[in-house]
Write an enzyme that holds these catalytic residues in place. Structure first.
Site, PDB file in Angstrom:
ATOM      1  N   TYR A  45      28.006  23.102   0.581  1.00  0.00           N
ATOM      2  CA  TYR A  45      26.382  22.815   0.545  1.00  0.00           C
ATOM      3  C   TYR A  45      25.960  24.675   0.803  1.00  0.00           C
ATOM      4  CZ  TYR A  45      21.574  21.114   1.551  1.00  0.00           C
ATOM      5  OH  TYR A  45      20.259  21.311   2.118  1.00  0.00           O
ATOM      6  N   HIS A  93      22.241  16.671  23.892  1.00  0.00           N
ATOM      7  CA  HIS A  93      22.276  14.881  24.899  1.00  0.00           C
ATOM      8  C   HIS A  93      20.848  14.778  25.187  1.00  0.00           C
ATOM      9  CE1 HIS A  93      22.121  11.744  26.608  1.00  0.00           C
ATOM     10  NE2 HIS A  93      21.610  12.023  27.768  1.00  0.00           N
ATOM     11  N   GLU A 112      24.698  15.300  33.502  1.00  0.00           N
ATOM     12  CA  GLU A 112      25.697  15.314  32.194  1.00  0.00           C
ATOM     13  C   GLU A 112      27.167  16.701  32.259  1.00  0.00           C
ATOM     14  OE1 GLU A 112      25.842  11.772  31.374  1.00  0.00           O
ATOM     15  OE2 GLU A 112      23.978  11.243  30.806  1.00  0.00           O
ATOM     16  N   HIS A 125      21.397   4.475  26.263  1.00  0.00           N
ATOM     17  CA  HIS A 125      21.574   5.576  26.666  1.00  0.00           C
ATOM     18  C   HIS A 125      21.043   6.624  25.364  1.00  0.00           C
ATOM     19  CE1 HIS A 125      23.883   9.035  29.540  1.00  0.00           C
ATOM     20  NE2 HIS A 125      22.346   9.093  28.855  1.00  0.00           N
ATOM     21  N   HIS A 141      17.469  10.993  24.993  1.00  0.00           N
ATOM     22  CA  HIS A 141      17.584   9.662  24.783  1.00  0.00           C
ATOM     23  C   HIS A 141      16.257   9.125  23.643  1.00  0.00           C
ATOM     24  CE1 HIS A 141      18.690   9.537  29.329  1.00  0.00           C
ATOM     25  NE2 HIS A 141      19.197  10.246  28.673  1.00  0.00           N
ATOM     26  N   TYR A 171      23.124   8.791   3.233  1.00  0.00           N
ATOM     27  CA  TYR A 171      24.845  10.132   3.127  1.00  0.00           C
ATOM     28  C   TYR A 171      24.807  11.017   4.172  1.00  0.00           C
ATOM     29  CZ  TYR A 171      21.618  13.139   0.761  1.00  0.00           C
ATOM     30  OH  TYR A 171      20.718  14.215   0.192  1.00  0.00           O
TER      31      TYR A 171
END
Length: 243
Positions: A239, A122, A104, A184, A124, A143
């Site tokens: 925050y 990344h 990837e 994916h 799955h 939110y």
């Protein structure tokens, strides 16, 4: 996706490409690269422990200067050692190590070339992947979508590891720090591995929440408005702890 070809070696760089800049560095890893690799491996192992990936699916990368350290293709994360450092430049030429980088790689490099990202995760993840098959955008169920820049889009399906998938992903990531990949999984980025991973975990949680809420017969979940999300985005700018 991490292809099951972990024992491959390619002295010419990444699979399918030439190494125009000479042989990869196989030793002399810089201290900052060694530290980043240690953090990368810990993050990859955490993704397995947290159930966001199974086996060698998913991948993680972190940028150190102009070098992108990435998980190698098809190697179980619990087997990765300090000497397995795998790195490429921003053009995809392998500059560190001998293990084949993740399949990837085009997605990871596309993020680094177009954003200020310092880390990419990344996965799955099950609930996020399920949602990616149902909608074109994750409904505003919570939110925390504001932490990803707004409503989370779904990038249209394309074969893993392809330039088409990377292009679809970039469109879905416009003004966002995370998106779903149809049929994916997920991809998120941040200024650190911790931030990128936290965004992945939050995205999976929101997808699980939406699936849970929509599973109650005869009822539909209330959703937030874009105005309400904008208010949260303003609050998030202040925050956390101040330096």
């Amino acid at each position: 996706m991490a292809e099951q070809r972990g024992d491959e070696r390619d002295a010419g760089g990444i699979r399918g490409g030439g190494q125009d800049a000479g042989e990869p560095r196989r030793s002399g890893v810089r201290p900052e690269e060694a530290r980043a690799w240690e953090d990368l491996v810990a993050t990859a192992r955490r993704s397995v422990a947290d159930g966001l990936v199974v086996g060698t699916s998913g991948n993680v990368s972190v940028r150190v200067g102009d070098t992108v350290l990435v998980t190698p293709s098809g190697v179980p994360y619990d087997r990765l050692a300090p000497d397995d450092v795998t790195g490429v430049d921003l053009d995809g030429r392998q500059v560190l190590g001998t293990l084949v980088p993740t399949s990837e790689l085009p997605m990871h490099l596309a993020v680094y070339r177009t954003t200020g990202a310092r880390a990419v995760v990344h996965t799955h993840a099950v609930h996020a992947t399920a949602v990616s098959t149902l909608v074109r955008e994750l409904p505003l169920i919570h939110y925390m979508a504001a932490a990803l820049g707004g409503p989370v889009r779904v990038a249209p399906y394309a074969t893993y590891g392809s330039d088409e998938l990377a292009e679809n992903m970039l469109r879905a990531l416009a003004d966002r720090s995370g998106c779903l990949l149809q049929n994916h999984g997920t991809i998120t980025y941040g200024t650190s591995l911790d931030q990128a991973y936290d965004r992945t975990a939050q995205l999976e949680w929101m997808c699980r929440l939406w699936l849970t809420a929509t599973s109650v017969p005869g009822l539909s979940p209330s959703l937030l408005s874009t105005e309400q999300l904008t208010e949260v985005q303003d609050r998030l700018r202040h925050y956390g702890q101040r330096d």
